[in-house]
Design an enzyme around this catalytic site. Structure first.
Site, PDB file in Angstrom:
ATOM      1  N   ASP A  21       0.828  -1.210   0.000  1.00  0.00           N
ATOM      2  CA  ASP A  21       0.000   0.000   0.000  1.00  0.00           C
ATOM      3  C   ASP A  21       0.863   1.262   0.000  1.00  0.00           C
ATOM      4  O   ASP A  21       1.983   1.253   0.501  1.00  0.00           O
ATOM      5  CB  ASP A  21      -0.927  -0.029   1.234  1.00  0.00           C
ATOM      6  CG  ASP A  21      -2.069   0.947   1.103  1.00  0.00           C
ATOM      7  OD1 ASP A  21      -2.348   1.424  -0.016  1.00  0.00           O
ATOM      8  OD2 ASP A  21      -2.714   1.242   2.145  1.00  0.00           O
ATOM      9  N   TRP A  26       2.877   7.999  -2.384  1.00  0.00           N
ATOM     10  CA  TRP A  26       4.282   8.142  -2.801  1.00  0.00           C
ATOM     11  C   TRP A  26       4.373   9.099  -3.990  1.00  0.00           C
ATOM     12  O   TRP A  26       5.211  10.001  -4.020  1.00  0.00           O
ATOM     13  CB  TRP A  26       4.827   6.760  -3.179  1.00  0.00           C
ATOM     14  CG  TRP A  26       6.270   6.711  -3.578  1.00  0.00           C
ATOM     15  CD1 TRP A  26       7.340   6.488  -2.759  1.00  0.00           C
ATOM     16  CD2 TRP A  26       6.807   6.885  -4.897  1.00  0.00           C
ATOM     17  NE1 TRP A  26       8.509   6.502  -3.475  1.00  0.00           N
ATOM     18  CE2 TRP A  26       8.223   6.752  -4.803  1.00  0.00           C
ATOM     19  CE3 TRP A  26       6.256   7.141  -6.153  1.00  0.00           C
ATOM     20  CZ2 TRP A  26       9.066   6.853  -5.899  1.00  0.00           C
ATOM     21  CZ3 TRP A  26       7.105   7.247  -7.252  1.00  0.00           C
ATOM     22  CH2 TRP A  26       8.488   7.106  -7.119  1.00  0.00           C
ATOM     23  N   SER A  66      -7.696  -5.420  -5.156  1.00  0.00           N
ATOM     24  CA  SER A  66      -8.798  -5.968  -4.353  1.00  0.00           C
ATOM     25  C   SER A  66     -10.125  -5.876  -5.104  1.00  0.00           C
ATOM     26  O   SER A  66     -10.247  -5.124  -6.074  1.00  0.00           O
ATOM     27  CB  SER A  66      -8.912  -5.197  -3.029  1.00  0.00           C
ATOM     28  OG  SER A  66      -9.415  -3.892  -3.266  1.00  0.00           O
ATOM     29  N   THR A  67     -11.114  -6.613  -4.636  1.00  0.00           N
ATOM     30  CA  THR A  67     -12.446  -6.508  -5.249  1.00  0.00           C
ATOM     31  C   THR A  67     -12.945  -5.057  -5.141  1.00  0.00           C
ATOM     32  O   THR A  67     -13.600  -4.553  -6.051  1.00  0.00           O
ATOM     33  CB  THR A  67     -13.463  -7.457  -4.560  1.00  0.00           C
ATOM     34  OG1 THR A  67     -13.310  -7.355  -3.145  1.00  0.00           O
ATOM     35  CG2 THR A  67     -13.256  -8.901  -4.972  1.00  0.00           C
ATOM     36  N   ASN A  69     -11.082  -2.408  -5.234  1.00  0.00           N
ATOM     37  CA  ASN A  69     -10.322  -1.511  -6.120  1.00  0.00           C
ATOM     38  C   ASN A  69     -11.010  -1.299  -7.475  1.00  0.00           C
ATOM     39  O   ASN A  69     -10.693  -0.334  -8.182  1.00  0.00           O
ATOM     40  CB  ASN A  69      -8.891  -2.029  -6.340  1.00  0.00           C
ATOM     41  CG  ASN A  69      -7.992  -1.884  -5.130  1.00  0.00           C
ATOM     42  OD1 ASN A  69      -7.078  -2.683  -4.909  1.00  0.00           O
ATOM     43  ND2 ASN A  69      -8.217  -0.868  -4.305  1.00  0.00           N
ATOM     44  N   TRP A  70     -11.978  -2.148  -7.822  1.00  0.00           N
ATOM     45  CA  TRP A  70     -12.750  -1.911  -9.060  1.00  0.00           C
ATOM     46  C   TRP A  70     -13.514  -0.598  -8.980  1.00  0.00           C
ATOM     47  O   TRP A  70     -13.904  -0.035  -9.999  1.00  0.00           O
ATOM     48  CB  TRP A  70     -13.751  -3.053  -9.312  1.00  0.00           C
ATOM     49  CG  TRP A  70     -13.116  -4.353  -9.691  1.00  0.00           C
ATOM     50  CD1 TRP A  70     -13.145  -5.512  -8.964  1.00  0.00           C
ATOM     51  CD2 TRP A  70     -12.389  -4.666 -10.889  1.00  0.00           C
ATOM     52  NE1 TRP A  70     -12.462  -6.504  -9.630  1.00  0.00           N
ATOM     53  CE2 TRP A  70     -11.987  -6.022 -10.814  1.00  0.00           C
ATOM     54  CE3 TRP A  70     -12.023  -3.923 -12.029  1.00  0.00           C
ATOM     55  CZ2 TRP A  70     -11.247  -6.651 -11.814  1.00  0.00           C
ATOM     56  CZ3 TRP A  70     -11.281  -4.554 -13.018  1.00  0.00           C
ATOM     57  CH2 TRP A  70     -10.905  -5.905 -12.907  1.00  0.00           C
ATOM     58  N   ARG A  72     -12.342   2.231  -8.089  1.00  0.00           N
ATOM     59  CA  ARG A  72     -11.481   3.398  -8.341  1.00  0.00           C
ATOM     60  C   ARG A  72     -11.838   4.011  -9.703  1.00  0.00           C
ATOM     61  O   ARG A  72     -12.504   3.360 -10.522  1.00  0.00           O
ATOM     62  CB  ARG A  72     -10.010   2.975  -8.336  1.00  0.00           C
ATOM     63  CG  ARG A  72      -9.555   2.604  -6.938  1.00  0.00           C
ATOM     64  CD  ARG A  72      -8.063   2.512  -6.832  1.00  0.00           C
ATOM     65  NE  ARG A  72      -7.708   2.214  -5.444  1.00  0.00           N
ATOM     66  CZ  ARG A  72      -6.488   2.257  -4.968  1.00  0.00           C
ATOM     67  NH1 ARG A  72      -5.477   2.575  -5.760  1.00  0.00           N
ATOM     68  NH2 ARG A  72      -6.250   1.979  -3.699  1.00  0.00           N
ATOM     69  N   ARG A 189       2.018  -4.914   6.150  1.00  0.00           N
ATOM     70  CA  ARG A 189       1.314  -3.867   5.411  1.00  0.00           C
ATOM     71  C   ARG A 189       2.156  -2.600   5.446  1.00  0.00           C
ATOM     72  O   ARG A 189       2.573  -2.149   6.516  1.00  0.00           O
ATOM     73  CB  ARG A 189      -0.075  -3.568   5.978  1.00  0.00           C
ATOM     74  CG  ARG A 189      -0.786  -2.490   5.130  1.00  0.00           C
ATOM     75  CD  ARG A 189      -2.232  -2.284   5.450  1.00  0.00           C
ATOM     76  NE  ARG A 189      -2.849  -1.396   4.453  1.00  0.00           N
ATOM     77  CZ  ARG A 189      -4.099  -1.458   4.044  1.00  0.00           C
ATOM     78  NH1 ARG A 189      -4.902  -2.375   4.531  1.00  0.00           N
ATOM     79  NH2 ARG A 189      -4.562  -0.606   3.156  1.00  0.00           N
ATOM     80  N   ARG A 195      -4.908  -1.729   8.843  1.00  0.00           N
ATOM     81  CA  ARG A 195      -6.124  -2.487   8.574  1.00  0.00           C
ATOM     82  C   ARG A 195      -5.826  -3.592   7.580  1.00  0.00           C
ATOM     83  O   ARG A 195      -4.771  -3.626   6.950  1.00  0.00           O
ATOM     84  CB  ARG A 195      -7.256  -1.577   8.079  1.00  0.00           C
ATOM     85  CG  ARG A 195      -6.917  -0.765   6.858  1.00  0.00           C
ATOM     86  CD  ARG A 195      -8.128   0.073   6.388  1.00  0.00           C
ATOM     87  NE  ARG A 195      -7.732   1.010   5.353  1.00  0.00           N
ATOM     88  CZ  ARG A 195      -7.414   2.277   5.560  1.00  0.00           C
ATOM     89  NH1 ARG A 195      -7.480   2.789   6.770  1.00  0.00           N
ATOM     90  NH2 ARG A 195      -7.043   3.066   4.562  1.00  0.00           N
ATOM     91  N   GLU A 208       1.403 -13.363  12.309  1.00  0.00           N
ATOM     92  CA  GLU A 208       1.985 -12.220  12.994  1.00  0.00           C
ATOM     93  C   GLU A 208       1.810 -11.020  12.073  1.00  0.00           C
ATOM     94  O   GLU A 208       2.071 -11.116  10.868  1.00  0.00           O
ATOM     95  CB  GLU A 208       3.479 -12.453  13.271  1.00  0.00           C
ATOM     96  CG  GLU A 208       3.753 -13.597  14.226  1.00  0.00           C
ATOM     97  CD  GLU A 208       3.177 -13.373  15.612  1.00  0.00           C
ATOM     98  OE1 GLU A 208       3.137 -12.209  16.062  1.00  0.00           O
ATOM     99  OE2 GLU A 208       2.752 -14.363  16.238  1.00  0.00           O
TER     100      GLU A 208
END
Ligand code: IPE
Ligand code: IPE
Ligand code: MG
Length: 247
Positions: A21, A26, A66-67, A69-70, A72, A189, A195, A208
């Site tokens: 992520d 960035w 991800s599902t 992200n469609w 966007r 992450r 999250r 972990e």
């Protein structure tokens, strides 16, 4: 002693999963378009994949799309899909040279035709490689995966192939996209978000968790080694007491 030398090769995570992520932030920080962030993110992918294969980490799973992200902007989705195709074309040699098998999880049928066929091609070409299994989570959502699993198992019950008392954790595992992968040991992450964003909910039951502020395009081998060293300093009790583990 370098960070890499400090790593105990006998206690490497067997399955490392990464939520890559921070590409957008960035780019924004540098005054660039988000697409530049994704491009540089794919460079980080190459470095981390190679480093993991070398350690070796036998299973590496990367959350690429991800599902959710469609949802966007259309242009960003198109850019990401194009980048997927070009990265697959560009990196096939990296995979072959490093004996890496490519695998994918998610509702792959939702991918554009070109991305889907390139993915299938690279998976087929690398299917006999055995140093590491690199899994790309594409159009992946854990809730979608679990819903699909419940539907499939219910259908088997309805058709009298199994009875409800046959349903156990192993059966559920065997219906997930990840059926051939071991449980996740370490989940990283990047970008400071704490999250899970619908990633491998079932599979991280005892993983972990490691969060870092580093944005994905800046993530280098050294960051990976730091995460692994941090992981190796933890006591994984799996519900037991410390005394039971070290009598
Ligand atoms: C991760 O970076 C890449 C994908 C989700 C495809 P983001 O694009 O989410 O970057 P941020 O979170 O907006 O910085
Ligand atoms: C999670 O990142 C998905 C991927 C890294 C592919 P997002 O940037 O989409 O997650 P949220 O929206 O911040 O939870
Ligand atoms: Mg993000």
């Amino acid at each position: 002693m370098t960070l890499e030398e400090k790593i105990d090769k006998n206690r490497l995570p067997k399955h490392l999963a990464v939520i890559m992520d921070g590409n957008g932030r960035w780019a924004k920080k540098k005054g660039l378009f988000r697409s530049k962030g994704h491009e540089n993110g794919s460079k980080a992918v190459r470095e981390i994949v190679e480093a993991c294969a070398k350690l070796p980490v036998p299973y590496l799973t990367l959350y690429a799309f991800s599902t959710e992200n469609w949802n966007r902007p259309k242009l960003e989705v198109e850019t990401l899909m194009k980048l997927l195709v070009s990265s697959l074309k560009k990196e096939i040699d990296t995979l072959l040279d490093n004996d890496i098998r490519l695998n994918a999880i998610g509702s792959l049928d939702s991918l554009p035709k070109k991305a889907h066929s390139e993915l299938m091609y690279v998976m087929e070409r690398t299917k006999d490689n055995s140093q590491m299994t690199l899994t790309l989570a594409l159009s992946y959502g854990s809730r979608e995966e679990i819903t699909k699993t419940i539907k499939e198992i219910s259908l088997k019950v309805k058709n009298n192939l199994i009875s409800p008392s046959d349903i156990d954790e192993t059966m559920i595992n065997n219906h997930l996209y990840t059926r051939d992968l071991p449980d996740v040991d370490l989940l990283i992450r990047t970008s400071g978000e704490h999250r899970i964003s619908n990633f491998l909910l079932w599979q991280i039951a005892y993983a972990e968790l490691y969060f870092t502020e580093t944005l994905w395009p800046d993530f280098r081998k050294e960051h990976l080694f730091e995460a692994i060293l941090n992981y190796q300093n933890r006591e994984r009790r799996f519900g037991k007491t410390s005394e039971q583990l070290y009598p």
